[in-house]
Structure formats: structure tokens, C-alpha cells
Design a protein around this motif. Structure first.
Motif, PDB file in Angstrom:
ATOM      1  N   ASP A   1       0.842  -1.190   0.000  1.00 30.45           N
ATOM      2  CA  ASP A   1       0.000   0.000   0.000  1.00 30.45           C
ATOM      3  C   ASP A   1       0.879   1.243   0.000  1.00 30.45           C
ATOM      4  O   ASP A   1       1.666   1.463   0.924  1.00 30.45           O
TER       5      ASP A   1
ATOM      6  N   GLY B   1       5.223   5.911  -0.700  1.00 31.90           N
ATOM      7  CA  GLY B   1       4.593   5.795   0.610  1.00 31.90           C
ATOM      8  C   GLY B   1       4.722   7.086   1.398  1.00 31.90           C
ATOM      9  O   GLY B   1       5.641   7.877   1.193  1.00 31.90           O
ATOM     10  N   GLN B   2       3.790   7.306   2.309  1.00 29.25           N
ATOM     11  CA  GLN B   2       3.755   8.562   3.063  1.00 29.25           C
ATOM     12  C   GLN B   2       5.014   8.769   3.907  1.00 29.25           C
ATOM     13  O   GLN B   2       5.556   9.870   3.978  1.00 29.25           O
TER      14      GLN B   2
ATOM     15  N   GLU C   1      -0.195   4.189   0.313  1.00 30.02           N
ATOM     16  CA  GLU C   1      -0.856   5.188   1.153  1.00 30.02           C
ATOM     17  C   GLU C   1      -1.131   6.492   0.402  1.00 30.02           C
ATOM     18  O   GLU C   1      -0.889   7.573   0.911  1.00 30.02           O
TER      19      GLU C   1
END
Length: 113
Positions: free
Chosen positions: A2, A28-29, A4
Motif C-alpha cells: 500500500d 509511501g507517506q 498510502e
């Protein structure tokens, strides 16, 4: 995996028109620029005493070499020494050991160890 809602990586270049990378974020964050887990790139010239210590006094003038460092998202520093022909002549890890690894021993062992 994921991402995000952050499926792209970002690259920030040095402001000196050399095309060298200053920082690079990942997918990704947590790995976005400014979050503390981006990859950082540092560029410089090694000190003469540093080169002499590593390679001996016949190494030549320090101005003929570059010293580049890369700090990965985990904070581990990788240092590279580069000659005039853009060949990597030595690499090393620097800085504190990550908490999940044992630090490398520095210096010579004491007699009897």
C-alpha cells in the motif's frame, strides 16, 4: 504493498546546475521528502590528511578526489571516495550502528583478545 496515496517518488536537485541529487523521497507517506526518511546525498572533497591516512602519502593531492556520502532512509551513511576518472577507489559505512545491528569494532584489538 500500500503506497498510502503516495505512489510517486520525488527528487530534489542541488541548486548549482550540476544535475546532482540533493534528496530523494520514496513511495509511501513515510518516505516523502521532509518526513525524515528520505535519502540524502552529500558531495565534497576529502581532507589531505584523510587521504594520506587511508592510502598513504603517495595518493596525490586531495583536490583530485571527491568524497560523496549517501544517507539512506534508516540513517545509515555510505561514504565513497572517487578519483579523477570517476572511479570509486574506496567505500565505507559511517555513523552510528542501527539499533538492530551490532557496531563494528574500531581500532586494533588489545593483546590477548
Amino acid at each position: 504493498p500500500d503506497a498510502e496515496r503516495y505512489p510517486l517518488s520525488h527528487v530534489e536537485y542541488t541548486p548549482d546546475n550540476t544535475g546532482r541529487i540533493r534528496r530523494q523521497g520514496g513511495v509511501g507517506q513515510e518516505f516523502q521528502l521532509g518526513r525524515g526518511h528520505e535519502t540524502q546525498y552529500l558531495y565534497g572533497v576529502p581532507a589531505q590528511v584523510e587521504l594520506d591516512r587511508l592510502f598513504g602519502s603517495e595518493v596525490g593531492n586531495a583536490s583530485h578526489y571527491q568524497k560523496n556520502a549517501v544517507i539512506d532512509p534508516n540513517g545509515q551513511v555510505s561514504v565513497s571516495y572517487i578519483d579523477m576518472a570517476d572511479r570509486v577507489i574506496a567505500t565505507a559505512l559511517a555513523g552510528e550502528a542501527p539499533s538492530n545491528l551490532d557496531a563494528l569494532q574500531t581500532g586494533l584489538p588489545e593483546p590477548g583478545e
